[in-house]
Design an enzyme around this catalytic site. Structure first.
Site, PDB file in Angstrom:
ATOM      1  N   ASP A   1       0.882  -1.163   0.000  1.00 45.13           N
ATOM      2  CA  ASP A   1       0.000   0.000   0.000  1.00 45.13           C
ATOM      3  C   ASP A   1       0.917   1.210   0.000  1.00 45.13           C
ATOM      4  O   ASP A   1       1.542   1.533   1.016  1.00 45.13           O
ATOM      5  CB  ASP A   1      -0.898  -0.006   1.242  1.00 45.13           C
ATOM      6  CG  ASP A   1      -1.839   1.187   1.308  1.00 45.13           C
ATOM      7  OD1 ASP A   1      -1.587   2.185   0.608  1.00 45.13           O
ATOM      8  OD2 ASP A   1      -2.824   1.124   2.075  1.00 45.13           O
TER       9      ASP A   1
ATOM     10  N   SER B   1       0.169  12.695 -15.320  1.00 42.46           N
ATOM     11  CA  SER B   1      -0.929  12.661 -16.293  1.00 42.46           C
ATOM     12  C   SER B   1      -0.975  13.969 -17.060  1.00 42.46           C
ATOM     13  O   SER B   1      -0.630  15.030 -16.523  1.00 42.46           O
ATOM     14  CB  SER B   1      -2.264  12.445 -15.576  1.00 42.46           C
ATOM     15  OG  SER B   1      -3.365  12.632 -16.455  1.00 42.46           O
TER      16      SER B   1
ATOM     17  N   TYR C   1      -8.701  14.763  -9.337  1.00 38.22           N
ATOM     18  CA  TYR C   1      -7.644  13.892  -9.861  1.00 38.22           C
ATOM     19  C   TYR C   1      -6.581  14.736 -10.556  1.00 38.22           C
ATOM     20  O   TYR C   1      -5.375  14.549 -10.334  1.00 38.22           O
ATOM     21  CB  TYR C   1      -8.237  12.871 -10.826  1.00 38.22           C
ATOM     22  CG  TYR C   1      -7.207  12.107 -11.619  1.00 38.22           C
ATOM     23  CD1 TYR C   1      -6.523  11.031 -11.058  1.00 38.22           C
ATOM     24  CD2 TYR C   1      -6.905  12.466 -12.935  1.00 38.22           C
ATOM     25  CE1 TYR C   1      -5.558  10.337 -11.786  1.00 38.22           C
ATOM     26  CE2 TYR C   1      -5.956  11.777 -13.668  1.00 38.22           C
ATOM     27  CZ  TYR C   1      -5.286  10.715 -13.091  1.00 38.22           C
ATOM     28  OH  TYR C   1      -4.338  10.035 -13.812  1.00 38.22           O
TER      29      TYR C   1
ATOM     30  N   LYS D   1      -2.376  15.199  -9.845  1.00 39.12           N
ATOM     31  CA  LYS D   1      -1.306  14.985 -10.817  1.00 39.12           C
ATOM     32  C   LYS D   1      -0.511  16.266 -11.067  1.00 39.12           C
ATOM     33  O   LYS D   1       0.695  16.211 -11.336  1.00 39.12           O
ATOM     34  CB  LYS D   1      -1.887  14.429 -12.118  1.00 39.12           C
ATOM     35  CG  LYS D   1      -2.451  13.011 -11.968  1.00 39.12           C
ATOM     36  CD  LYS D   1      -1.396  12.021 -11.491  1.00 39.12           C
ATOM     37  CE  LYS D   1      -1.901  10.591 -11.483  1.00 39.12           C
ATOM     38  NZ  LYS D   1      -0.864   9.613 -11.110  1.00 39.12           N
TER      39      LYS D   1
END
Length: 252
Positions: free
Chosen positions: A62, A142, A155, A159
């Site tokens: 993890d 990303s 999100y 990034k």
């Protein structure tokens, strides 16, 4: 490119971009520790790499937990003989939807996986790199971190932070002989595609997204793997703080 005598950790290495990265690094000669929340998948990938003539180890991890990340770093050094490359590929997203519809639990999960992983990789791996005078970290960010789109606001923010962290760490560790770079894929053919699109993964729905990509296709896992392997190799020895778009021209 030649990665002989190199040892690499690839997080999220059991599937998608991570699996392709693990394969490419192994093919280039690196010993690879495949770390993934999916322990069975990590072991399966390591078995595949070993069967192909590589040297690999699979471990559950993890990436948001210090103990897990430190155990992976320690295992690479103790069982594979060192550590020279860390690829922070493990990541997650909330489903594509309006920003205010994202729950606190979804927000926390995205930032815990996408950013705390970079924090723990820095804490656990960078001191080792600095002590030995060399090492490479590659973060899988990303294109949305550069050019956000509607529905992936939180999100995209995670990034963007990863990209900025990449550059900041690159500056801080350059004089220690450590290179830190990132790759920015466009939406790719991975199990998370439906979440990124916010709709069922069908040919018709894919076409709506393809129209935004000048080269006319999605990012493939091998595209990302090639970029990561290049940045990890001595072919990129004078590159640090670079965030390489792997997006078919999407960010032009």
């Amino acid at each position: 490119m030649n990665l002989n005598k190199q040892v690499a950790i690839v997080t999220g290495g059991a599937s998608g971009f991570g699996a392709a990265i693990a394969r490419r690094l192994s093919q280039a000669g690196a010993a690879v520790l495949v770390a993934d929340l999916n322990a069975e998948g990590a072991q399966r990938m390591a078995t595949e790499l070993n069967a192909a003539g590589g040297r690999a180890l699979g471990m559950a991890c993890d990436v948001s937990k210090e103990a897990d990340y430190r155990a992976v770093v320690d295992a690479a050094i103790a069982q594979l003989g060192g550590l020279h490359i860390v690829v922070n590929n493990a990541g997650t997203t909330h489903r594509n939807k309006p920003a205010l519809a994202v729950t606190e639990d979804e927000f926390d999960r995205v930032y815990r996986v996408n950013l705390k992983s970079v924090y723990w990789s820095a804490q656990c791996a960078l001191p080792h790199f600095a002590q030995q005078g060399h090492g490479v970290m590659v973060n899988v960010a990303s294109t949305t971190g550069v050019r956000p789109g509607p529905g992936l606001t939180w999100y995209s923010g995670s990034k963007a932070a990863m990209i900025n962290l990449t550059k900041g760490l690159a500056l801080e560790f350059a004089r220690s002989g450590v290179r830190i770079n990132a790759v920015n894929p466009m939406i790719g053919e991975t199990p998370m595609m439906a979440d990124f699109m916010g709709m069922e993964d069908t040919p018709a729905n894919r076409e709506r997204f393809l129209s935004r990509i000048p080269l006319g296709r999605f990012t493939r896992p091998d595209d990302v793997a090639s970029a990561v392997a290049f940045l990890a190799s001595d072919d990129a020895s004078f590159l640090t703080g670079v965030c390489l778009d792997v997006d078919g021209g999407r960010n032009i």
